[in-house]
Design an enzyme around this catalytic site. Sequence first.
Site, short mmCIF file in Angstrom:
data_model
loop_
_atom_site.label_atom_id
_atom_site.label_comp_id
_atom_site.label_asym_id
_atom_site.label_seq_id
_atom_site.Cartn_x
_atom_site.Cartn_y
_atom_site.Cartn_z
CE LYS A 1 -9.56 -2.65 3.28
NZ LYS A 1 -8.20 -1.71 2.83
CG ASP B 1 -3.53 4.46 3.86
OD1 ASP B 1 -4.87 3.56 3.97
OD2 ASP B 1 -2.81 3.34 2.95
CD1 TRP C 1 -2.07 -2.45 2.07
CD2 TRP C 1 -3.27 -0.88 -0.40
NE1 TRP C 1 -3.46 -2.96 0.78
CE2 TRP C 1 -3.63 -2.38 -0.16
CE3 TRP C 1 -3.65 -0.08 -0.95
CZ2 TRP C 1 -4.77 -2.33 -1.11
CZ3 TRP C 1 -4.08 -0.75 -2.11
CH2 TRP C 1 -4.94 -1.96 -2.13
C1 LIG Z 1 -7.76 -1.15 1.88
C2 LIG Z 1 -6.53 -0.42 1.47
C3 LIG Z 1 -6.43 1.13 0.83
C4 LIG Z 1 -7.01 0.89 -0.86
O1 LIG Z 1 -8.86 1.35 -0.10
P1 LIG Z 1 -9.39 1.73 -1.63
O2 LIG Z 1 -10.57 2.11 -0.77
O3 LIG Z 1 -9.15 0.71 -2.09
O4 LIG Z 1 -9.11 3.03 -2.67
C5 LIG Z 1 -5.32 1.97 0.56
N1 LIG Z 1 -4.51 1.14 2.55
C6 LIG Z 1 -4.81 0.11 3.16
C7 LIG Z 1 -3.77 0.65 4.14
C8 LIG Z 1 -5.88 -0.41 2.85
O5 LIG Z 1 -5.98 -1.41 3.69
#
Ligand SMILES: *Cc1c(COP(=O)(O)O)cnc(C)c1O
Length: 359
Positions: A195, A171, A102
């Site tokens: 999540k 993030d 990521w």
């Molecule tokens: C799932 C995830 C993403 C991507 O998220 P989207 O909503 O599909 O754009 C980015 N960073 C992390 C850490 C993730 O777990």
Amino acid sequence: MQRIFNFSAGPSTLPTDVLIEAQAELVNYKGLGLSIMEDSHRSKAYDAIHHEAMDNLRALLNLSTEYEVLFLTGGATGQFAMVPLNLLGPGQTADYTNSGAWAAKAIKEAQVIGKVNVIANCGKEIPTRVPRMEELTFTPDAAYVHITSNETISGAQWPSFPETKAPLVADMSSDILSRPIDVSPFGLIYAGAQKNLGPAGVTVVILRKDLAERVPDSVPLFYRYKTHMEANSLYNTPPCFPIYMLALVTRWLRAQGGVEAMAAVNRRKADKLYEAIDASEFYQGTALPEFRSTMNVTFRLPSEELEARFVKEAAQQGMSGLKGHRSVGGIRASIYNAMPEAGVDALINFMQAFAKDNG
Ligand SMILES: *Cc1c(COP(=O)(O)O)cnc(C)c1O
């Protein structure tokens, strides 16, 4: 109705109580004779939801008035672009840490927009981990420092956060609201909802308000944090139903005792699962122990054949979503806030039996 234990990494399990509540209100919201997903985003009923979701996040994260809560779309992936568009001006450098898949994606997108200095890179190491503090050498006058607080795919998590002079940007898609954090070192936190917060469709951004002023004039209005901040996240039609679900999930979380109470349960769930991994030669944890994620528990079996059988037999016993990400293989058990402890107990029992039968 039989619910399975869903260990999927995202979209992922939601609290059953929240789903039942949403179901009860789905067709006729509070006697108004319509669904909240059919209502105008300017209505009184929706307005209350919108504000409750924001207020719940403010309370759960203990946010000061310096910070704004934004509800955007485009996922965390959209934020990979929006962060540098807004915060990385011409001639400036942003520091990024590469801790895995990521983080790497965030870096790739930022490089399209401006100058990026990858100040630490352990993204491809196995066992997996995130950078150590002593590995970080920051760029003087960096525009910001970006981290990925939990690498959902590799199962590695920052146990604590670096001290930075530049605003810290994180993030937190897969571990927001899983543990108490001090927000004050952060300039910006973003998370896709699917999540730990609700269904896919809404992206939460926590922004230190002064940073919204940085945006260059060349950035389209829609891609400016400032635009959404000034419109209270109603500049265009927001994802009303996902925000409604977010309001219910955060209400549920507050009723559970908030982030501290949730963190204690999360710690217990993760500890017992890692103990089960470590107790057997059959299972090998993927992440270095000091960086093990409390949200995504990743491990290997002696062969890919056994891993495939593990996933299949677990599914037959009502445990789904255990297959590791397609890019890395192995097994991944995502145990977000909404995964009940009974789900982890059931998985451990299955793991012990499976190791005995196949070891
Ligand atoms: C799932 C995830 C993403 C991507 O998220 P989207 O909503 O599909 O754009 C980015 N960073 C992390 C850490 C993730 O777990």
